[in-house]
Write a protein that holds these residues in place. Structure first.
Motif: not given
Length: 134
Positions: A46-48, A65-66, A71-73
């Motif tokens: 996700a960051r990439l 949901p866990a 994925l926060c931020g």
């Protein structure tokens, strides 16, 4: 926060879809949680994807949901695949309505630990330079 609109209309020039709804049945535990340099494979993908400046859509398993805390931020919208056993195609079908008018779509899986943002930018540049933009 991502710039997806409720209608599925896409705001920026390209989209990134991270496929993270695999069941990891051969591994025996969720592959998304494996760590590379202290970062989960899910967060890394996700960051990439975010580093190429798209809106990011992440398709996750029903236990998704866990994954929220992981994925926060990050600028990402999470979509749950209720039938991950149907394979990657089911995740792509779920993502398609959210892509709206994106000119290009990067599709990533979360289990490519050697992938980096330069690879993704090269793919986007190559797509932009072809007559069909793919």
């Amino acid at each position: 926060m991502a710039s997806w609109q409720r209608t599925g209309q896409y705001v920026s020039g390209h989209a990134a879809v991270v496929l993270a709804a695999g069941l990891s049945s051969r591994l025996g535990r969720p592959k998304q949680w494996l760590q590379v340099d202290g970062e989960s494979l899910l967060r890394r993908a996700a960051r990439l994807a975010s580093e190429t400046d798209p809106d990011v859509l992440i398709v996750v398993t029903p236990q998704g949901p866990a994954f929220g805390s992981e994925l926060c931020g990050l600028r990402a919208v999470q979509v749950e695949n209720p039938a991950p056993a149907l394979g990657i195609g089911s995740s792509l079908r779920l993502a398609a309505p959210h892509l709206g008018t994106a000119r290009h779509v990067l599709v990533l899986v979360c289990d490519q630990p050697r992938l980096d943002a330069a690879h993704l930018r090269a793919l986007l540049a190559a797509a932009a330079s072809t007559p069909c933009h793919c």
